[in-house]
Scaffold this motif. Structure first.
Motif, PDB file in Angstrom:
ATOM      1  N   SER A 275      -0.791  -5.779   0.756  1.00 39.47           N
ATOM      2  CA  SER A 275      -1.789  -5.112   1.604  1.00 39.47           C
ATOM      3  C   SER A 275      -1.297  -3.750   2.085  1.00 39.47           C
ATOM      4  O   SER A 275      -2.093  -2.871   2.411  1.00 39.47           O
ATOM      5  N   PRO A 278      -0.419  -0.986  -2.441  1.00 41.77           N
ATOM      6  CA  PRO A 278      -1.372  -1.485  -3.443  1.00 41.77           C
ATOM      7  C   PRO A 278      -0.779  -1.734  -4.831  1.00 41.77           C
ATOM      8  O   PRO A 278      -1.316  -2.538  -5.588  1.00 41.77           O
ATOM      9  N   ALA A 281      -0.284  -5.324  -5.494  1.00 42.52           N
ATOM     10  CA  ALA A 281      -1.439  -6.224  -5.376  1.00 42.52           C
ATOM     11  C   ALA A 281      -1.631  -7.133  -6.598  1.00 42.52           C
ATOM     12  O   ALA A 281      -1.925  -8.324  -6.442  1.00 42.52           O
TER      13      ALA A 281
END
Length: 338
Positions: A275, A278, A281
């Motif tokens: 979070s 990125p 992610a």
């Protein structure tokens, strides 16, 4: 119905069972939070707020009143664990892309998973093992292990390894709840006692919220690999921690074996890091599942290994007990002479 007793019989159960239930809900009814909204949605999706309170309570539970020996022991174990995770991350980054491996047996393995699994020690299990197989000072070394909880140390480790750069505001923000709790807990012992109660209580809540970011496909795909990762955590960090305990902390290695585990809190790290940065992610869901498996594997293997080491080289070994007996006789003779 003895529900809690049965959950506690599972290694890391208070973390793993709610995580599993959250994954069930996300797999079979992924829109539950949106459907009900309000507090139900907050409970399902509120990972960060719940974790913020948990980090605050952990900070409040740590006391500055520790002997130099305890601080030296805990400082050695924590720093060596972090350095080992950083080195493992650097080596892994030579072979593994940032988004993780996407094919073959190693599908889902990422640098994030490796660092998150190796970076945090299961402090509660360590303290229990040292109370049985170590010394009081070694059990007290738990005091600084709480510093490993949460994303801050993993962010530091990723930075040390040169794998990510985080703005200073983000670094401070990740640590601030912990620091405020630490300050309040040391200013007032009653506040420390009050907030410490929240450490265990919050675990199933953030675990359930984390589980709602997983599905069974991810968990099944990473199951066997997670076992391998858990074994690697014990072998790699166990080796460096035993050596550090013997040569730096002047112990017998038992504390090093006892600290060679993955904390339940490590499961929180991949989604939080993702979070913030990125680029991590894509690898976060698989990393979360891998770390969860590593928690269970190390919780199962670390206790018997610690017991074996203690019987061979530690406080339960014949040599140690003979030395303690001789010391007692000498102390009794000095007392009698006085």
């Amino acid at each position: 119905m003895n529900i809690k007793k049965r959950i506690d019989s599972i290694p890391g159960g208070m973390m793993i069972v709610p995580l599993f239930l959250g994954a069930c809900l996300n797999t079979f009814a992924p829109n539950t939070g949106k459907f009900f909204g309000s507090f139900t949605n907050g409970l399902i999706t509120g990972t960060l707020p719940i974790l913020s309170v948990w980090f605050f309570c952990i900070g409040a539970s740590i006391s500055l009143k520790a002997t130099p020996l305890v601080l030296r022991k805990s400082g050695v174990l924590v720093s060596v664990k972090i350095i080992t995770a950083a080195l493992a991350g650097v080596v892994a980054s030579w072979f593994i892309p940032t988004e993780g491996i996407s094919s073959g047996f190693l599908t889902g393995l990422s640098v994030l998973a490796i660092i998150a699994a190796m970076n945090d020690t299961n402090g509660g299990m360590y303290m229990a093992l040292m109370q049985q197989y170590g010394t009081k000072e070694e059990a007290g070394a738990f005091c600084l292990m709480c510093l490993e909880s949460g994303p801050f140390m993993t962010m530091v480790t990723l930075g040390i390894a040169g794998l990510a750069v985080f703005p200073w505001q983000t670094m401070v923000g990740a640590l601030l709840p912990f620091v405020i709790g630490f300050a309040l807990g040391n200013l007032d012992k009653d506040l420390r006692a009050f907030f410490t109660q929240g450490v265990g209580v919050m675990v199933p809540f953030f675990a359930f919220a984390l589980g709602n970011n997983l599905n069974f496909t991810t968990i099944l795909n990473t199951g066997l690999l997670g076992i391998v990762l858990g074994v690697a955590v014990i072998v790699v960090t166990g080796t460096t921690l035993v050596l550090a305990d013997i040569f730096l902390a002047k112990g017998n290695g038992t504390a090093g074996i006892g600290a060679a585990s993955t904390a339940g809190a490590a499961v929180t790290v991949p989604p939080i890091i993702a979070s913030i940065e990125p680029s991590f992610a894509p690898s976060a869901p698989a990393a979360t599942a891998l770390v969860a498996t590593s928690v269970v594997v190390t919780a199962l293997l670390t206790p018997p290994l610690t017991a074996w080491w203690a019987r061979r080289f530690g406080v339960l070994s014949p040599r140690y007990q003979a030395a303690e007996a001789a010391k007692s006789v000498q102390t009794a003779q000095v007392a009698a002479a006085e």
